[in-house]
Design a protein around this motif. Sequence first.
Motif, PDB file in Angstrom:
ATOM      1  N   PRO A 146       0.821  -1.228   0.000  1.00  0.00           N
ATOM      2  CA  PRO A 146       0.000   0.000   0.000  1.00  0.00           C
ATOM      3  C   PRO A 146       0.850   1.271   0.000  1.00  0.00           C
ATOM      4  O   PRO A 146       0.455   2.274  -0.617  1.00  0.00           O
ATOM      5  N   GLU A 147       2.006   1.231   0.630  1.00  0.00           N
ATOM      6  CA  GLU A 147       2.864   2.416   0.665  1.00  0.00           C
ATOM      7  C   GLU A 147       3.527   2.720  -0.677  1.00  0.00           C
ATOM      8  O   GLU A 147       4.181   3.752  -0.829  1.00  0.00           O
ATOM      9  N   ASP A 148       3.361   1.849  -1.653  1.00  0.00           N
ATOM     10  CA  ASP A 148       3.841   2.139  -3.009  1.00  0.00           C
ATOM     11  C   ASP A 148       2.834   2.994  -3.788  1.00  0.00           C
ATOM     12  O   ASP A 148       3.124   3.425  -4.912  1.00  0.00           O
ATOM     13  N   THR A 149       1.681   3.243  -3.216  1.00  0.00           N
ATOM     14  CA  THR A 149       0.671   4.065  -3.874  1.00  0.00           C
ATOM     15  C   THR A 149       1.203   5.475  -4.111  1.00  0.00           C
ATOM     16  O   THR A 149       1.656   6.146  -3.189  1.00  0.00           O
ATOM     17  N   ALA A 150       1.154   5.903  -5.376  1.00  0.00           N
ATOM     18  CA  ALA A 150       1.705   7.212  -5.746  1.00  0.00           C
ATOM     19  C   ALA A 150       1.475   7.432  -7.233  1.00  0.00           C
ATOM     20  O   ALA A 150       1.088   6.512  -7.959  1.00  0.00           O
ATOM     21  N   VAL A 151       1.745   8.651  -7.657  1.00  0.00           N
ATOM     22  CA  VAL A 151       1.875   8.928  -9.083  1.00  0.00           C
ATOM     23  C   VAL A 151       3.332   8.677  -9.455  1.00  0.00           C
ATOM     24  O   VAL A 151       4.241   9.204  -8.803  1.00  0.00           O
ATOM     25  N   TYR A 152       3.534   7.881 -10.482  1.00  0.00           N
ATOM     26  CA  TYR A 152       4.888   7.517 -10.912  1.00  0.00           C
ATOM     27  C   TYR A 152       5.251   8.310 -12.165  1.00  0.00           C
ATOM     28  O   TYR A 152       4.473   8.355 -13.130  1.00  0.00           O
ATOM     29  N   TYR A 153       6.438   8.899 -12.131  1.00  0.00           N
ATOM     30  CA  TYR A 153       6.914   9.747 -13.208  1.00  0.00           C
ATOM     31  C   TYR A 153       8.181   9.177 -13.831  1.00  0.00           C
ATOM     32  O   TYR A 153       9.086   8.708 -13.127  1.00  0.00           O
ATOM     33  N   CYS A 154       8.242   9.289 -15.127  1.00  0.00           N
ATOM     34  CA  CYS A 154       9.430   8.958 -15.897  1.00  0.00           C
ATOM     35  C   CYS A 154      10.188  10.261 -16.162  1.00  0.00           C
ATOM     36  O   CYS A 154       9.567  11.310 -16.370  1.00  0.00           O
TER      37      CYS A 154
END
Length: 123
Positions: free
Chosen positions: A88-96
């Motif tokens: 759950p702590e990986d929840t995020a917006v991921y950017y390249c």
Amino acid sequence: QVQLVESGGGLVQAGGSLRLSCAASGRTFSSYNMGWFRQAPGKEREFVAAISRSGSSTYIADSVKGRFTISRHNAKNTVSLQMNSLKPEDTAVYYCAANSKRSSPHLQAYDYWGQGTQVTVSS
């Protein structure tokens, strides 16, 4: 210049996997070091992984080491982030992001950014 477009985000249960992809425009993709960052609500953007121009060197944040893998395919102008054993702590917006100078875990080193893709991990 290079334009970056992320894809592959979504909703997944804890313990599951997702594979993010970043497609880059232009014919000079192999001249850029690439990175993945993420930003959770109310938190600063943080480093996740980076890969050198040739793909021979990779750097992984301690928080995801052993679970996430970064790779690139220069002929296809893509960089990927394989995410396993999601929490759950990986929840995020991921950017390249792209960096023409050196492979780096620091946000300030990156010149170009994608718009981000949402990853949500449910418990």
